[in-house]
Enzyme design. Sequence first.
Site, short mmCIF file in Angstrom:
data_model
loop_
_atom_site.label_atom_id
_atom_site.label_comp_id
_atom_site.label_asym_id
_atom_site.label_seq_id
_atom_site.Cartn_x
_atom_site.Cartn_y
_atom_site.Cartn_z
N TYR A 128 25.12 0.39 15.86
CA TYR A 128 25.84 0.27 14.60
C TYR A 128 25.83 1.57 13.80
O TYR A 128 26.87 2.02 13.29
CB TYR A 128 25.23 -0.87 13.79
CG TYR A 128 25.86 -1.12 12.45
CD1 TYR A 128 27.13 -1.68 12.35
CD2 TYR A 128 25.16 -0.83 11.27
CE1 TYR A 128 27.70 -1.93 11.11
CE2 TYR A 128 25.73 -1.08 10.03
CZ TYR A 128 27.00 -1.61 9.95
OH TYR A 128 27.56 -1.85 8.72
N CYS A 131 22.66 2.70 7.47
CA CYS A 131 22.16 2.77 8.85
C CYS A 131 22.48 4.11 9.52
O CYS A 131 22.03 4.37 10.62
CB CYS A 131 22.73 1.62 9.69
SG CYS A 131 22.03 0.00 9.27
#
Length: 329
Positions: A152, A123
């Site tokens: 995140y 991510c």
Amino acid sequence: MMLKKQRVLVCGAGGFIGGHFVRYLLSRGINVVRAVDSKPLQEWHQYSSSVENLVCNLSEIDACRQVTAGVDAVFQLAADMGGMGFIHNNKALCMLSVLVNTHMLLAARDSGVERFFYSSSACVYNAEKQKDAAVVPLREEDAYPAMPEDGYGWEKLFSERMCKHFQEDFGLESRIARFHNVYGPYGTYDGGREKAPAAICRKVIEAKAAGKDEIEIWGDGNQTRSFMYIDDCMWGMQAIMESEIQEPINLGSSELVTINQLVDIVEEIAGVKLRRRYKLDAPKGVNGRNSDNTKIRDYLGWEPSIALSDGMARTYEWIECQMLSGVRN
């Protein structure tokens, strides 16, 4: 560094990856002296009675000092995270994991820890490079210029930088692996934190048990991902920790599939064929993401290789057993 000569701490040991990893290390004769998680012990995915299992809030510096005392190597896997639905709806909560990483680095430095492993994530990669389902596999340098997953991904990228600078400024050696969609038995499969492989297994099992012929798929099913089976992840973590790799490195499979193809695999395992109802307004993440494994092959002469069909068969069997026995997680 050879882990067999070290005293090892695993943080996030009550989670899916951490629980597997403690058992993996013990099976290889490695001295895991301490396993730590914030959840009550009865909520840990797995735990081993042969190590010191501690329930601690690692966002607090005093807890981090307690758990790092007397250890040589730290595996920092602790984080508040889940699948795309969870990280999309809990950005601030995900970013608060920076407290854990900051305090663990400080405590590791002060306790004389020799090496610190940080579990980062795919991510962190620039979203502009993941707009097409036919994605070019992501190289490690594609994290910059930075535009990671909001919440995140930013926390993971920032914590990578902290590891880098703690090594430069304080001599705390760090190893950073960017995980790509780890799956397997003993993971979350319901409750909102589950990832796509487990969620699809659960949905197919529920439909089959209820005699229904339809399941819901988030997005249009054409988004692409690679998924790494837990056994490959375990081997890669140890190898990266023991290596001289001084930069963040991908740890993921390069077997790219669409979500529709993932559903096909699960249907074949289950022996059913279901209609698909696409929930186009559900969180689905980027359109395409895959791991470029050039560097890990160059460094280690290895890359994750367990076929998705094989790993999913093992995962489906475990989830089905849990669900049919009435266990919820």
